[in-house]
Design a protein around this motif. Structure first.
Motif, PDB file in Angstrom:
ATOM      1  N   GLU A   1       5.688  10.426  -0.440  1.00 37.02           N
ATOM      2  CA  GLU A   1       6.700   9.873   0.455  1.00 37.02           C
ATOM      3  C   GLU A   1       6.856   8.367   0.250  1.00 37.02           C
ATOM      4  O   GLU A   1       7.961   7.828   0.396  1.00 37.02           O
ATOM      5  CB  GLU A   1       6.321  10.172   1.905  1.00 37.02           C
ATOM      6  CG  GLU A   1       6.347  11.656   2.242  1.00 37.02           C
ATOM      7  CD  GLU A   1       5.903  11.932   3.666  1.00 37.02           C
ATOM      8  OE1 GLU A   1       5.510  10.966   4.369  1.00 37.02           O
ATOM      9  OE2 GLU A   1       5.938  13.102   4.096  1.00 37.02           O
ATOM     10  N   VAL A   2       5.768   7.701  -0.077  1.00 42.50           N
ATOM     11  CA  VAL A   2       5.849   6.265  -0.359  1.00 42.50           C
ATOM     12  C   VAL A   2       6.704   6.021  -1.603  1.00 42.50           C
ATOM     13  O   VAL A   2       7.491   5.075  -1.665  1.00 42.50           O
ATOM     14  CB  VAL A   2       4.437   5.673  -0.562  1.00 42.50           C
ATOM     15  CG1 VAL A   2       4.521   4.220  -1.039  1.00 42.50           C
ATOM     16  CG2 VAL A   2       3.634   5.750   0.732  1.00 42.50           C
ATOM     17  N   LEU A   3       6.578   6.896  -2.595  1.00 43.79           N
ATOM     18  CA  LEU A   3       7.313   6.753  -3.848  1.00 43.79           C
ATOM     19  C   LEU A   3       8.710   7.374  -3.725  1.00 43.79           C
ATOM     20  O   LEU A   3       9.079   8.276  -4.462  1.00 43.79           O
ATOM     21  CB  LEU A   3       6.534   7.417  -4.986  1.00 43.79           C
ATOM     22  CG  LEU A   3       5.113   6.910  -5.221  1.00 43.79           C
ATOM     23  CD1 LEU A   3       4.418   7.726  -6.301  1.00 43.79           C
ATOM     24  CD2 LEU A   3       5.121   5.426  -5.587  1.00 43.79           C
ATOM     25  N   ASP A   4       9.495   6.856  -2.796  1.00 44.71           N
ATOM     26  CA  ASP A   4      10.837   7.391  -2.573  1.00 44.71           C
ATOM     27  C   ASP A   4      11.904   6.643  -3.364  1.00 44.71           C
ATOM     28  O   ASP A   4      13.083   7.026  -3.355  1.00 44.71           O
ATOM     29  CB  ASP A   4      11.178   7.352  -1.080  1.00 44.71           C
ATOM     30  CG  ASP A   4      11.150   5.925  -0.523  1.00 44.71           C
ATOM     31  OD1 ASP A   4      10.529   5.040  -1.153  1.00 44.71           O
ATOM     32  OD2 ASP A   4      11.735   5.703   0.550  1.00 44.71           O
ATOM     33  N   LEU A   5      11.496   5.581  -4.048  1.00 47.93           N
ATOM     34  CA  LEU A   5      12.392   4.771  -4.867  1.00 47.93           C
ATOM     35  C   LEU A   5      11.715   4.499  -6.207  1.00 47.93           C
ATOM     36  O   LEU A   5      10.512   4.730  -6.349  1.00 47.93           O
ATOM     37  CB  LEU A   5      12.681   3.428  -4.177  1.00 47.93           C
ATOM     38  CG  LEU A   5      13.460   3.440  -2.863  1.00 47.93           C
ATOM     39  CD1 LEU A   5      13.436   2.053  -2.232  1.00 47.93           C
ATOM     40  CD2 LEU A   5      14.896   3.878  -3.102  1.00 47.93           C
ATOM     41  N   PRO A   6      12.453   4.021  -7.214  1.00 51.48           N
ATOM     42  CA  PRO A   6      11.774   3.511  -8.404  1.00 51.48           C
ATOM     43  C   PRO A   6      10.724   2.488  -7.982  1.00 51.48           C
ATOM     44  O   PRO A   6      11.020   1.578  -7.196  1.00 51.48           O
ATOM     45  CB  PRO A   6      12.912   2.868  -9.205  1.00 51.48           C
ATOM     46  CG  PRO A   6      14.129   3.641  -8.794  1.00 51.48           C
ATOM     47  CD  PRO A   6      13.924   3.950  -7.333  1.00 51.48           C
TER      48      PRO A   6
END
Length: 285
Positions: free
Chosen positions: A79-84
């Motif tokens: 969930e933290v890695l929702d963007l590049p």
């Protein structure tokens, strides 16, 4: 006479360069033909201490471990890695290059013409078994000062985790480090450009980062296209000497760099300088 001496010195430098670079087996400078042939950069610091980076472009990070952010909140990495994302393995109380690594990243992203928190985010990940959310919070205060007051607080997250989960996460990114005392580690200096949901896109080697390289990595992460890093020379925080039980400079690597510089200077003197000094045809001698 001078040119003869310079030639001899150049030959000697080449010989020394071959000898010293032979010991610098932690460095690789070949371009693999495909992501399948991604480089394995290794440094054996003696006594069975082995650190390095096995590039795994296209693989997905392990995201099931327990992690906490600088606020003490348990978070899910996927969930933290929702963007590049720029993911930086480090430890916050490192006495050496981790501080330079994180500061260099802060400087590089400060100059990005992308919107933090909207087009990308940064995640620092502590692999230390001792560090807590309080250490993460202290680190965040330090590096947010470099970014300035206009940088969104939520755009850079500082994480800690349970030891087993961190080991699996680091293994999934091919990041090998070793513990050599209370909150003391030997480790590579590298960041990863990661696509949303944890796909590894590119490795970015520190401790210095160029804004252009960071932007390219983030653009590739936005496209989801994995690539093998062009720069494969890994720097290490320091080398552990098991006999002295301390950290020492890698002399061979340093000598190799100095030697190659010397060879370049000798080449310029022997080949380029005579052409510059040669008079034009019909000119005065």
């Amino acid at each position: 006479m001078i040119r003869a001496a310079a030639t001899a010195l150049c030959v000697l430098a080449l010989a020394l360069g071959g000898a010293t670079l032979g010991f610098s087996h932690g460095e690789m400078d070949h371009e693999p033909e495909s992501p399948v042939d991604a480089p394995m950069v290794t440094e054996d610091t003696g006594g069975g201490v082995d650190v390095g980076v096995d590039e795994k472009p296209g693989d997905t990070l392990y995201t099931e471990g327990r992690l906490w952010n600088e606020k003490g909140e348990q978070v899910n990495l996927e969930e933290v890695l929702d963007l590049p994302t720029l993911l930086i393995p480090a430890y916050y109380n490192c006495p050496r290059s981790c501080s330079f690594l994180l500061a260099a990243m802060a400087t590089a992203v400060r100059d990005l013409d992308l919107f933090p928190g909207m087009e990308y985010r940064v995640v620092a990940l502590s692999f230390s078994e001792e560090e807590t959310p309080a250490d993460a919070a202290q680190a965040k205060v330090q590096y947010m000062k470099i970014l300035g007051g206009g940088y969104p607080d939520e755009a850079w997250t500082f994480l800690v985790g349970d030891p087993e989960g961190i080991k699996k996460l680091c293994a999934s990114m091919g990041y090998r480090y070793t513990r050599n005392g209370p909150n003391a580690y030997v480790h590579p200096n590298v960041a990863l450009a990661v696509a949303p949901r944890g796909k590894i896109i590119r490795y970015l080697y520190g401790p210095d980062f160029l804004t252009a390289d960071i932007k390219k990595g983030l653009q590739e992460a936005a496209d989801g296209v994995a690539s093998v890093s062009i720069r494969k020379v890994v720097t290490f925080c320091f080398d552990y000497d098991p006999e002295s039980r301390g950290y020492v400079l890698n002399v061979y690597r340093t000598m190799g760099t100095v030697t190659l510089t010397l060879v370049g200077l000798m080449f310029l003197y022997l080949v380029v300088a005579p052409k510059v000094r040669k008079p034009k045809a019909g000119g005065r001698i």
